[in-house]
Design an enzyme around this catalytic site. Structure first.
Site, PDB file in Angstrom:
ATOM      1  N   ASN A  53      10.610  17.283 -18.388  1.00 36.25           N
ATOM      2  CA  ASN A  53       9.492  18.208 -18.167  1.00 36.25           C
ATOM      3  C   ASN A  53       8.389  17.492 -17.403  1.00 36.25           C
ATOM      4  O   ASN A  53       8.499  16.291 -17.129  1.00 36.25           O
ATOM      5  CB  ASN A  53       9.007  18.814 -19.487  1.00 36.25           C
ATOM      6  CG  ASN A  53       8.457  17.766 -20.431  1.00 36.25           C
ATOM      7  OD1 ASN A  53       7.441  17.142 -20.147  1.00 36.25           O
ATOM      8  ND2 ASN A  53       9.147  17.548 -21.546  1.00 36.25           N
ATOM      9  N   LYS A  69      30.017  11.130 -15.256  1.00 35.30           N
ATOM     10  CA  LYS A  69      29.294  12.063 -14.391  1.00 35.30           C
ATOM     11  C   LYS A  69      30.134  13.335 -14.207  1.00 35.30           C
ATOM     12  O   LYS A  69      31.328  13.257 -13.917  1.00 35.30           O
ATOM     13  CB  LYS A  69      29.029  11.400 -13.038  1.00 35.30           C
ATOM     14  CG  LYS A  69      28.207  12.277 -12.121  1.00 35.30           C
ATOM     15  CD  LYS A  69      28.031  11.651 -10.750  1.00 35.30           C
ATOM     16  CE  LYS A  69      27.491  12.721  -9.803  1.00 35.30           C
ATOM     17  NZ  LYS A  69      27.532  12.295  -8.420  1.00 35.30           N
ATOM     18  N   PHE A 102      -0.789  19.144 -30.215  1.00 37.66           N
ATOM     19  CA  PHE A 102      -1.226  19.793 -28.978  1.00 37.66           C
ATOM     20  C   PHE A 102      -0.499  21.121 -28.865  1.00 37.66           C
ATOM     21  O   PHE A 102       0.592  21.290 -29.417  1.00 37.66           O
ATOM     22  CB  PHE A 102      -0.906  18.913 -27.767  1.00 37.66           C
ATOM     23  CG  PHE A 102      -1.908  17.813 -27.562  1.00 37.66           C
ATOM     24  CD1 PHE A 102      -1.975  16.749 -28.447  1.00 37.66           C
ATOM     25  CD2 PHE A 102      -2.792  17.852 -26.497  1.00 37.66           C
ATOM     26  CE1 PHE A 102      -2.907  15.739 -28.278  1.00 37.66           C
ATOM     27  CE2 PHE A 102      -3.722  16.841 -26.313  1.00 37.66           C
ATOM     28  CZ  PHE A 102      -3.786  15.784 -27.201  1.00 37.66           C
ATOM     29  N   LYS A 105       0.610  28.087 -34.170  1.00 33.89           N
ATOM     30  CA  LYS A 105       1.349  26.808 -34.247  1.00 33.89           C
ATOM     31  C   LYS A 105       0.730  25.881 -35.287  1.00 33.89           C
ATOM     32  O   LYS A 105       1.423  25.210 -36.051  1.00 33.89           O
ATOM     33  CB  LYS A 105       1.269  26.085 -32.893  1.00 33.89           C
ATOM     34  CG  LYS A 105       2.483  26.302 -32.036  1.00 33.89           C
ATOM     35  CD  LYS A 105       2.342  25.629 -30.698  1.00 33.89           C
ATOM     36  CE  LYS A 105       3.119  26.455 -29.686  1.00 33.89           C
ATOM     37  NZ  LYS A 105       2.978  25.993 -28.316  1.00 33.89           N
ATOM     38  N   LYS A 133       2.932  24.712 -38.380  1.00 30.25           N
ATOM     39  CA  LYS A 133       3.370  23.314 -38.475  1.00 30.25           C
ATOM     40  C   LYS A 133       2.570  22.511 -39.509  1.00 30.25           C
ATOM     41  O   LYS A 133       2.871  21.352 -39.754  1.00 30.25           O
ATOM     42  CB  LYS A 133       3.266  22.639 -37.108  1.00 30.25           C
ATOM     43  CG  LYS A 133       4.106  23.334 -36.030  1.00 30.25           C
ATOM     44  CD  LYS A 133       4.235  22.476 -34.785  1.00 30.25           C
ATOM     45  CE  LYS A 133       4.911  23.246 -33.661  1.00 30.25           C
ATOM     46  NZ  LYS A 133       5.393  22.362 -32.584  1.00 30.25           N
TER      47      LYS A 133
END
Ligand code: CTP
Length: 405
Positions: free
Chosen positions: A206, A285, A323, A337, A341
């Site tokens: 990401n 691969k 975050f 969240k 959490k």
């Protein structure tokens, strides 16, 4: 103990600088005094020499002084430059970079924080020239101990009187002891992306750069915490004084975090942890075929949620800061969240907003906790890190220092 250089300039409040020096010494600080020429008309250098037991710097032309280019040496060695009283003249010289005596040269040569305690007549303080100079210095990061109201030596009663010595000492002490507020505390910070391998050459990653987490780790270390930085792959140099644990996948990060969770006081989960990982990693691969390639993914462990399920804080569950990177309905999603959490504070950011989120040096965040929401302006990530650490200190029960304006 910090090394503080106290500059004394020529105002009637100069005599109060003696008390300020004593107050700083009582906090264990090592004080060196620099006097301007006009300050010497108000207080004798011997007074300061006797209480500091150090030579007082009164002129840049004193014999011997230039052998070791003292203003550079002092500039490098000081943890704080405090000027008390700071006259309109000194403020103007600092604002304009005039270096015509030892103190003004020292100001230009030091990278230490600078704290000024202005003192002058009310009308001088309100003069647009002085206001502009104060604004220029404020914008440059110089701090001030605001002058108080009261009887002025010129006969006026108004604002401009030097702040009380105890107030100046408290502001100076807070600035230099900032570094030690997390002494003895252990903080774990995660940062960066995780890479989920598909085969020996491909992975799913990401856009997280790791900057936010690295800034938090660096700031925690500066405040005296023992810091473990668990980082996914990034191109950043780790901040000084932190222990770095390098990981690649969400599973690696989970293992590394859990290995430390029982011994840390706080965890700041700034990493952008992959939510999904390939069911299997191909040993070789994968060669392309004629058709598409569908990769089955499975859920990773939500590390933050796992930490939130640890036994309560009395049993050493660490303080948790998470975050929430969102692109829409930011606060509602972030708060959901936080509750889901079980974390103490969520730092929410709208990654779709300009100047926020991935690959930039700035961020726009909102803090969410049981007490509600606080949105900060667009700030450098290093400054956001400072604000996060201020919140963490509160959560850990570390008393915040009185702020110098
Ligand atoms: N997080 C975590 N473990 C994961 C995923 C996320 O610990 N497997 C943490 C992140 O480090 C962050 C917080 O959870 O502190 C929120 O991450 P975010 O990606 O915004 O939310 P998600 O929980 O992944 O939820 P969603 O993808 O539904 O937005």
């Amino acid at each position: 103990m910090a090394r503080i250089t106290v500059g004394v300039s020529g105002g009637i409040g100069a005599y109060k600088a003696v008390e300020v020096v004593r107050g700083l010494q009582k906090h264990g600080h090592d004080v060196t005094v620099v006097m301007t020429q006009s300050a010497q008309r108000f207080v004798g250098e011997l007074t300061f020499e006797a209480i500091t037991r150090r030579r007082v710097v009164t002129s840049q032309w004193a014999p011997g002084l230039n052998a070791d280019i003292e203003h550079i040496a002092l500039a490098d060695q000081s943890d704080l430059l405090l000027v008390v009283p700071a006259t309109a003249n000194v403020i103007a010289k600092f604002a304009h970079g005039v270096a015509d005596d030892f103190l003004s040269s020292l100001y230009l040569a030091t990278t230490a924080p600078v704290l000024l305690a202005p003192a002058m007549n009310t009308h001088m303080l309100e003069h647009p020239a002085v206001v502009a100079n104060l604004d220029a210095l404020t914008a440059r990061g110089v701090r001030f101990v605001a002058p108080g109201e009261g009887y002025l030596a010129c006969g006026w009663v108004g604002k401009g009187r030097l702040a009380e010595p105890a107030e100046v000492v408290a502001a100076a002490h807070a600035l230099v002891s900032h570094g030690g507020r997390l002494d003895g505390r252990r903080v774990l910070v995660t940062a960066g992306p995780t890479f989920e391998d598909l085969d020996p050459v491909r992975f799913i990653g990401n856009r997280s750069s790791g900057r936010m987490g690295y800034a938090v780790a660096g700031e925690a270390a500066k405040r005296g915490a023992t810091v473990v930085l668990v980082t996914g792959p990034t191109h950043l140099d780790p901040p000084a004084g932190v222990e770095v644990v390098r990981v690649r996948s969400a599973a690696d990060m989970h293992a590394a975090v859990m290995a430390h969770a029982g011994v840390v006081d706080a965890v700041v989960m700034a990493a952008a942890v992959a939510d999904y990982t390939p069911e299997a990693v191909a040993a070789q691969k994968v060669a392309k075929g004629d058709g598409g390639w569908t990769v089955p993914l499975t859920r990773t462990v939500d590390i933050l949620a796992a930490l939130g399920k640890l036994p309560s804080r009395a049993d050493r569950r660490p303080v948790l800061i998470g975050f929430a990177a969102e692109t829409h309905d930011v606060l509602a999603h972030a708060d959901a969240k936080r509750k889901r959490k079980g974390v103490d504070l969520v730092v929410a950011n709208d990654v779709a907003q300009a100047g926020a989120g991935f690959e930039v040096d700035t961020n726009v965040v909102t803090f969410l906790d049981d007490a509600g929401a606080e949105t900060l302006p667009l700030l450098p990530k290093t400054e956001v890190a400072g604000r996060i650490l201020d919140r963490l200190e509160r959560l850990l029960g570390v008393t915040p220092a009185p702020a110098a304006r």
